[in-house]
Write a protein that holds these residues in place. Structure first.
Motif, PDB file in Angstrom:
ATOM      1  N   ALA A 209     -72.435  45.832  10.945  1.00  0.00           N
ATOM      2  CA  ALA A 209     -73.002  46.068   9.721  1.00  0.00           C
ATOM      3  C   ALA A 209     -72.640  44.751   8.816  1.00  0.00           C
ATOM      4  O   ALA A 209     -73.291  44.222   8.354  1.00  0.00           O
ATOM      5  CB  ALA A 209     -72.619  47.266   9.383  1.00  0.00           C
ATOM      6  N   TYR A 210     -70.984  44.766   8.939  1.00  0.00           N
ATOM      7  CA  TYR A 210     -70.710  43.431   7.945  1.00  0.00           C
ATOM      8  C   TYR A 210     -71.240  42.026   8.449  1.00  0.00           C
ATOM      9  O   TYR A 210     -72.006  41.468   7.714  1.00  0.00           O
ATOM     10  CB  TYR A 210     -69.144  43.245   8.232  1.00  0.00           C
ATOM     11  N   TYR A 211     -71.450  41.851   9.632  1.00  0.00           N
ATOM     12  CA  TYR A 211     -71.996  40.602  10.258  1.00  0.00           C
ATOM     13  C   TYR A 211     -73.575  40.580   9.924  1.00  0.00           C
ATOM     14  O   TYR A 211     -74.237  39.457   9.541  1.00  0.00           O
ATOM     15  CB  TYR A 211     -71.643  40.218  11.717  1.00  0.00           C
ATOM     16  N   LEU A 212     -74.096  41.840  10.112  1.00  0.00           N
ATOM     17  CA  LEU A 212     -75.448  41.844   9.693  1.00  0.00           C
ATOM     18  C   LEU A 212     -75.872  41.452   8.508  1.00  0.00           C
ATOM     19  O   LEU A 212     -76.837  40.505   8.076  1.00  0.00           O
ATOM     20  CB  LEU A 212     -76.245  43.217  10.245  1.00  0.00           C
ATOM     21  N   GLY A 213     -74.762  41.940   7.506  1.00  0.00           N
ATOM     22  CA  GLY A 213     -75.042  41.813   6.216  1.00  0.00           C
ATOM     23  C   GLY A 213     -74.941  40.234   5.766  1.00  0.00           C
ATOM     24  O   GLY A 213     -75.734  39.595   5.098  1.00  0.00           O
ATOM     25  N   LYS A 214     -73.939  39.548   6.519  1.00  0.00           N
ATOM     26  CA  LYS A 214     -74.052  38.236   6.057  1.00  0.00           C
ATOM     27  C   LYS A 214     -75.140  37.381   6.777  1.00  0.00           C
ATOM     28  O   LYS A 214     -75.512  36.403   6.176  1.00  0.00           O
ATOM     29  CB  LYS A 214     -72.616  37.792   7.110  1.00  0.00           C
ATOM     30  N   ALA A 217     -77.846  37.822   4.059  1.00  0.00           N
ATOM     31  CA  ALA A 217     -77.726  37.231   3.197  1.00  0.00           C
ATOM     32  C   ALA A 217     -78.088  35.792   3.328  1.00  0.00           C
ATOM     33  O   ALA A 217     -78.690  35.075   2.347  1.00  0.00           O
ATOM     34  CB  ALA A 217     -76.315  37.479   2.537  1.00  0.00           C
ATOM     35  N   CYS A 218     -77.502  35.085   4.432  1.00  0.00           N
ATOM     36  CA  CYS A 218     -77.871  33.916   4.852  1.00  0.00           C
ATOM     37  C   CYS A 218     -79.339  33.384   4.538  1.00  0.00           C
ATOM     38  O   CYS A 218     -79.683  32.652   3.952  1.00  0.00           O
ATOM     39  CB  CYS A 218     -77.129  33.494   5.656  1.00  0.00           C
ATOM     40  N   PHE A 219     -80.130  34.297   5.168  1.00  0.00           N
ATOM     41  CA  PHE A 219     -81.454  34.080   5.218  1.00  0.00           C
ATOM     42  C   PHE A 219     -82.412  34.723   3.953  1.00  0.00           C
ATOM     43  O   PHE A 219     -83.328  33.908   3.510  1.00  0.00           O
ATOM     44  CB  PHE A 219     -82.022  34.800   6.427  1.00  0.00           C
ATOM     45  N   THR A 220     -81.696  35.457   3.154  1.00  0.00           N
ATOM     46  CA  THR A 220     -82.308  35.626   1.941  1.00  0.00           C
ATOM     47  C   THR A 220     -82.424  34.496   1.080  1.00  0.00           C
ATOM     48  O   THR A 220     -83.006  34.123   0.284  1.00  0.00           O
ATOM     49  CB  THR A 220     -81.628  36.919   1.374  1.00  0.00           C
ATOM     50  N   ASN A 221     -81.173  33.924   1.209  1.00  0.00           N
ATOM     51  CA  ASN A 221     -80.738  32.934   0.244  1.00  0.00           C
ATOM     52  C   ASN A 221     -81.652  31.509   0.694  1.00  0.00           C
ATOM     53  O   ASN A 221     -81.941  30.900  -0.191  1.00  0.00           O
ATOM     54  CB  ASN A 221     -79.191  32.464   0.341  1.00  0.00           C
ATOM     55  N   SER A 222     -81.865  31.470   2.094  1.00  0.00           N
ATOM     56  CA  SER A 222     -82.739  30.278   2.453  1.00  0.00           C
ATOM     57  C   SER A 222     -84.127  30.520   2.425  1.00  0.00           C
ATOM     58  O   SER A 222     -84.709  29.568   2.342  1.00  0.00           O
ATOM     59  CB  SER A 222     -82.106  29.768   3.648  1.00  0.00           C
ATOM     60  N   ALA A 245     -73.602  46.891   5.205  1.00  0.00           N
ATOM     61  CA  ALA A 245     -74.481  45.500   5.303  1.00  0.00           C
ATOM     62  C   ALA A 245     -74.909  45.471   3.785  1.00  0.00           C
ATOM     63  O   ALA A 245     -74.976  44.103   3.361  1.00  0.00           O
ATOM     64  CB  ALA A 245     -75.721  45.713   6.083  1.00  0.00           C
ATOM     65  N   MET A 246     -75.412  46.229   3.009  1.00  0.00           N
ATOM     66  CA  MET A 246     -75.978  46.063   1.611  1.00  0.00           C
ATOM     67  C   MET A 246     -74.686  45.669   0.665  1.00  0.00           C
ATOM     68  O   MET A 246     -75.196  45.010  -0.124  1.00  0.00           O
ATOM     69  CB  MET A 246     -76.677  47.310   1.179  1.00  0.00           C
ATOM     70  N   GLU A 247     -73.396  46.183   1.040  1.00  0.00           N
ATOM     71  CA  GLU A 247     -72.508  45.565   0.154  1.00  0.00           C
ATOM     72  C   GLU A 247     -72.440  43.934   0.362  1.00  0.00           C
ATOM     73  O   GLU A 247     -72.071  43.356  -0.636  1.00  0.00           O
ATOM     74  CB  GLU A 247     -70.967  46.282   0.706  1.00  0.00           C
ATOM     75  N   VAL A 248     -72.547  43.651   1.464  1.00  0.00           N
ATOM     76  CA  VAL A 248     -72.058  42.228   1.863  1.00  0.00           C
ATOM     77  C   VAL A 248     -73.397  41.372   1.354  1.00  0.00           C
ATOM     78  O   VAL A 248     -73.382  40.519   0.552  1.00  0.00           O
ATOM     79  CB  VAL A 248     -72.203  42.109   3.450  1.00  0.00           C
ATOM     80  N   ILE A 249     -74.674  41.964   1.420  1.00  0.00           N
ATOM     81  CA  ILE A 249     -76.031  41.187   0.986  1.00  0.00           C
ATOM     82  C   ILE A 249     -75.908  41.198  -0.426  1.00  0.00           C
ATOM     83  O   ILE A 249     -76.096  40.104  -0.964  1.00  0.00           O
ATOM     84  CB  ILE A 249     -77.118  42.284   1.397  1.00  0.00           C
ATOM     85  N   LYS A 251     -73.028  40.942  -2.315  1.00  0.00           N
ATOM     86  CA  LYS A 251     -72.263  40.070  -2.652  1.00  0.00           C
ATOM     87  C   LYS A 251     -72.348  38.598  -2.390  1.00  0.00           C
ATOM     88  O   LYS A 251     -72.033  37.679  -3.249  1.00  0.00           O
ATOM     89  CB  LYS A 251     -70.861  40.435  -1.876  1.00  0.00           C
ATOM     90  N   GLU A 252     -73.021  38.445  -1.325  1.00  0.00           N
ATOM     91  CA  GLU A 252     -73.253  37.201  -1.035  1.00  0.00           C
ATOM     92  C   GLU A 252     -74.862  36.360  -0.974  1.00  0.00           C
ATOM     93  O   GLU A 252     -75.063  35.182  -0.777  1.00  0.00           O
ATOM     94  CB  GLU A 252     -72.971  36.967   0.502  1.00  0.00           C
ATOM     95  N   THR A 253     -75.532  37.075  -1.818  1.00  0.00           N
ATOM     96  CA  THR A 253     -76.703  36.618  -2.204  1.00  0.00           C
ATOM     97  C   THR A 253     -76.890  35.973  -3.650  1.00  0.00           C
ATOM     98  O   THR A 253     -76.366  36.629  -4.625  1.00  0.00           O
ATOM     99  CB  THR A 253     -77.849  37.799  -2.282  1.00  0.00           C
ATOM    100  N   SER A 254     -77.417  34.941  -3.745  1.00  0.00           N
ATOM    101  CA  SER A 254     -77.601  34.209  -5.024  1.00  0.00           C
ATOM    102  C   SER A 254     -78.168  35.326  -6.243  1.00  0.00           C
ATOM    103  O   SER A 254     -78.827  36.352  -6.053  1.00  0.00           O
ATOM    104  CB  SER A 254     -78.676  33.138  -5.122  1.00  0.00           C
ATOM    105  N   PRO A 255     -77.451  35.293  -7.250  1.00  0.00           N
ATOM    106  CA  PRO A 255     -77.913  36.286  -8.339  1.00  0.00           C
ATOM    107  C   PRO A 255     -79.259  36.051  -8.956  1.00  0.00           C
ATOM    108  O   PRO A 255     -79.748  36.783  -9.828  1.00  0.00           O
ATOM    109  CB  PRO A 255     -76.536  35.943  -9.551  1.00  0.00           C
ATOM    110  N   MET A 256     -79.904  34.836  -8.730  1.00  0.00           N
ATOM    111  CA  MET A 256     -81.367  34.490  -8.964  1.00  0.00           C
ATOM    112  C   MET A 256     -82.345  34.997  -8.056  1.00  0.00           C
ATOM    113  O   MET A 256     -83.586  35.022  -8.510  1.00  0.00           O
ATOM    114  CB  MET A 256     -81.371  32.966  -9.256  1.00  0.00           C
ATOM    115  N   ILE A 257     -81.794  35.529  -6.861  1.00  0.00           N
ATOM    116  CA  ILE A 257     -82.756  35.992  -5.836  1.00  0.00           C
ATOM    117  C   ILE A 257     -82.950  37.567  -6.034  1.00  0.00           C
ATOM    118  O   ILE A 257     -81.696  38.254  -5.951  1.00  0.00           O
ATOM    119  CB  ILE A 257     -82.315  35.430  -4.551  1.00  0.00           C
TER     120      ILE A 257
END
Length: 286
Positions: A209-214, A217-222, A245-249, A251-257
């Motif tokens: 779940a941790y790595y799925l969240g990462k 988050a990577c593709f949500t940002n991009s 997964a959502m904890e990571v998402i 944490k790692e997604t831009s606050p503007m998104i």
């Protein structure tokens, strides 16, 4: 008139007939046992039998887990053929003017967009996690294919020097559990154990779940999607993955998104079959 559509996955191939209403009226399976020649022979025999015995369109559809290289007109299906590029026309013994080919990221996205969980969405990600990992990217209503058919082929992305496919895919989940316990179980069995309260299985699922969240988050940002559709044997177990997964998402997604809405596929394994049929209809209409 019905249409023959095949979906070659990382382990199983589905052979289906789809009618004019985009309903699957027949489904069969062929499993890959490690012998490429025998696999191709079985596919050819099945296609020949169905095309001769059914009232079918001459135009056949094929979706593959990997990529269809547009320029080379070759298939890349690493879980079946390694690095060898394969001609889809030779694989099925079908003339190149009678075969429509796409990959499972595009076909799955189209299926969900037209008749599934992403119906009405113009910006979304279709994330399929089973044996491997792939992402279909839909931006402003258009599926992103890439310059040669590889867009969304994310299995080679690495976190901590390990491929994401080995961190969240089915084989990776099984390997992680075996390292921890010494027992080799399928990913489905491990998820079932975690659901039943096994601490060892829960530990493995938490890492997945941790790595799925990462990855999300990577593709949500991009790509800034409004919705993410999860599919595949691992993706469909989102309930067990969601909290970590959502904890990571977050944490790692831009606050503007805005965090996208997470949805489970409503079509399951049929998304690729229906999406390919829809793409074929569009191709013919043009």
């Amino acid at each position: 008139m019905k249409r023959l559509v095949l979906d070659i996955g990382g382990t199983n191939t589905r052979i289906c007939l789809v009618d004019e209403n985009q309903s699957i009226v027949f489904k069969d399976r062929v499993s890959f046992t490690g012998d490429a020649e025998a696999f191709s022979k079985r596919l050819k025999e099945n296609c020949f039998r169905i095309l001769r015995s059914e009232d079918t369109d001459d135009f056949v559809g094929l979706s593959v887990a990997g990529a269809y290289l547009n320029r080379e007109r070759r298939l890349w299906i690493p879980n079946l053929f390694g690095g060898t590029l394969v001609s889809p026309f030779d694989l099925l013994a079908i003339d190149n003017d009678s075969l429509f080919v796409t990959n499972d990221r595009i076909s799955g996205s189209m299926g969900e967009m037209f008749v599934g969980a992403a119906k009405g969405c113009r910006d979304f990600l279709y994330i399929s996690i089973g044996t491997g990992v792939g992402i279909g990217i839909v931006s402003d209503g258009h599926v992103v294919n890439g310059s040669n058919g590889f867009a969304g082929s994310v299995g080679w992305i690495r976190f901590n020097e390990e491929r994401i496919e080995d961190l969240v895919g089915g084989i990776g989940v099984s390997s992680s559990y075996e390292e921890l316990t010494g027992m080799r179980l399928s990913a489905a069995e491990i998820f079932d154990l975690a659901e039943s309260g096994s601490s060892e299985a829960a530990e493995v699922i938490a890492v997945t779940a941790y790595y799925l969240g990462k990855l999300i988050a990577c593709f949500t940002n991009s790509t800034n999607p409004e919705v993410i559709v999860l599919s595949g044997s691992i993706g469909s177990r989102w309930k067990l993955l969601e909290d970590r997964a959502m904890e990571v998402i977050y944490k790692e997604t831009s606050p503007m998104i805005t965090i996208p809405e997470m949805r489970l596929s409503s079509l399951g394994e049929d998304a690729q079959i229906l999406g390919t049929s829809i793409l074929m209809h569009h191709e013919i209409s043009i």
